[in-house]
Design a protein around this motif. Structure first.
Motif, PDB file in Angstrom:
ATOM      1  N   MET A   1      34.168  34.880  47.559  1.00 46.75           N
ATOM      2  CA  MET A   1      34.595  34.872  46.188  1.00 46.75           C
ATOM      3  C   MET A   1      36.089  34.603  46.120  1.00 46.75           C
ATOM      4  N   LEU A   2      36.487  33.914  45.083  1.00 47.87           N
ATOM      5  CA  LEU A   2      37.905  33.642  44.895  1.00 47.87           C
ATOM      6  C   LEU A   2      38.634  34.800  44.233  1.00 47.87           C
ATOM      7  N   GLU A   3      37.899  35.695  43.602  1.00 48.63           N
ATOM      8  CA  GLU A   3      38.532  36.827  42.938  1.00 48.63           C
ATOM      9  C   GLU A   3      39.215  37.721  43.965  1.00 48.63           C
ATOM     10  N   GLY A   4      40.476  38.030  43.722  1.00 44.98           N
ATOM     11  CA  GLY A   4      41.193  38.953  44.592  1.00 44.98           C
ATOM     12  C   GLY A   4      41.652  38.387  45.920  1.00 44.98           C
ATOM     13  N   TYR A  49      46.360  29.626  39.529  1.00 45.94           N
ATOM     14  CA  TYR A  49      45.178  30.169  38.861  1.00 45.94           C
ATOM     15  C   TYR A  49      44.329  31.002  39.832  1.00 45.94           C
ATOM     16  N   VAL A  50      44.050  30.470  41.009  1.00 46.47           N
ATOM     17  CA  VAL A  50      43.215  31.179  41.985  1.00 46.47           C
ATOM     18  C   VAL A  50      43.885  32.498  42.375  1.00 46.47           C
ATOM     19  N   ARG A  51      45.184  32.492  42.588  1.00 51.64           N
ATOM     20  CA  ARG A  51      45.903  33.715  42.952  1.00 51.64           C
ATOM     21  C   ARG A  51      45.896  34.736  41.827  1.00 51.64           C
ATOM     22  N   SER A  52      45.669  34.299  40.592  1.00 48.80           N
ATOM     23  CA  SER A  52      45.692  35.219  39.451  1.00 48.80           C
ATOM     24  C   SER A  52      44.349  35.910  39.204  1.00 48.80           C
ATOM     25  N   LEU A  53      43.302  35.464  39.867  1.00 46.90           N
ATOM     26  CA  LEU A  53      41.970  36.015  39.620  1.00 46.90           C
ATOM     27  C   LEU A  53      41.852  37.423  40.198  1.00 46.90           C
ATOM     28  N   SER A  54      41.570  38.381  39.333  1.00 47.86           N
ATOM     29  CA  SER A  54      41.386  39.767  39.761  1.00 47.86           C
ATOM     30  C   SER A  54      39.911  40.014  40.057  1.00 47.86           C
ATOM     31  N   PRO A  55      39.639  40.937  40.975  1.00 52.12           N
ATOM     32  CA  PRO A  55      38.233  41.276  41.225  1.00 52.12           C
ATOM     33  C   PRO A  55      37.596  41.874  39.969  1.00 52.12           C
ATOM     34  N   ARG A  56      36.321  41.599  39.783  1.00 59.71           N
ATOM     35  CA  ARG A  56      35.600  42.189  38.655  1.00 59.71           C
ATOM     36  C   ARG A  56      35.383  43.679  38.907  1.00 59.71           C
ATOM     37  N   PRO A  57      35.085  44.431  37.882  1.00 63.59           N
ATOM     38  CA  PRO A  57      34.822  45.864  38.077  1.00 63.59           C
ATOM     39  C   PRO A  57      33.679  46.071  39.079  1.00 63.59           C
ATOM     40  N   ASN A  58      33.834  47.087  39.917  1.00 64.64           N
ATOM     41  CA  ASN A  58      32.850  47.357  40.963  1.00 64.64           C
ATOM     42  C   ASN A  58      31.816  48.357  40.444  1.00 64.64           C
ATOM     43  N   ARG A  59      30.586  47.898  40.292  1.00 59.63           N
ATOM     44  CA  ARG A  59      29.541  48.756  39.722  1.00 59.63           C
ATOM     45  C   ARG A  59      29.090  49.870  40.658  1.00 59.63           C
TER      46      ARG A  59
END
Length: 181
Positions: A1-4, A49-59
């Protein structure tokens, strides 16, 4: 994933891409998409942009950040310094060594015993553990369909962490903890 992915370089399973512009730039375009190269401004925008992507909330994380009993047991296994027989685990073969820091990577290359015949080297970059539950399949080539397979199928010599002494329930606890990362 690119997030984080910010601050987890080098990229690629072998650590061959030192930064996001290299990861997303001319090599990727030429060898994977065979398209025209990005101009420098577009590539800089893409990297930003890619560096700015934060991980989504962890369920799998509880709202206040506490861990369930199974996750606590898994965390203890992740951080352990001795095996179940009281034998010390070499620091470099502990989960917490390669998967250290806030994003779960020491950003270094190691041989974890998963080299395949098609690989040039057995030295692989420790991937971040952030959002690991969402990123199957696993290993550098996607050969492990589940987290459990990493240790039950692809770790016969205990090079990818000391796990051969763990029971099924203990592996499940470890996986429960990893899902919270």
């Amino acid at each position: 994933m690119l997030e984080g992915v910010k601050d987890t370089e080098p990229y690629k399973w072998n650590g061959g891409n030192p930064n996001i512009p290299t990861e997303c730039g001319p090599r990727t375009e030429k060898y994977f998409w065979r398209s025209e190269n990005y101009d420098n401004l577009t590539l800089a925008d893409l990297a930003t942009y890619v560096r700015s992507l934060s991980p989504r909330p962890n369920r799998w994380r509880l709202p206040a950040g506490e861990l369930t009993p199974a996750q606590e047991r898994g965390k203890a296994l992740f951080a352990r310094a001795t095996d179940k027989f009281g034998k010390p685990i070499a620091e470099s073969n502990r989960c917490s060594y390669c998967h250290s820091g806030p994003k779960g990577t020491n950003q270094k290359l190691s041989d974890v015993g998963t080299r395949k015949a098609t690989d040039n080297s057995g030295m692989l970059k420790a991937p971040p553990l952030a959002s690991i539950a969402l990123t199957a399949p696993y290993l550098h080539d996607g050969s492990a369909r589940t987290l459990e397979e990493i240790w039950t199928v692809y770790n016969p010599e205990d090079k990818h962490g000391r796990t051969n002494d763990l029971t099924k329930d203990e592996l499940n606890d470890l996986i429960e903890y990893l899902r919270t990362r």
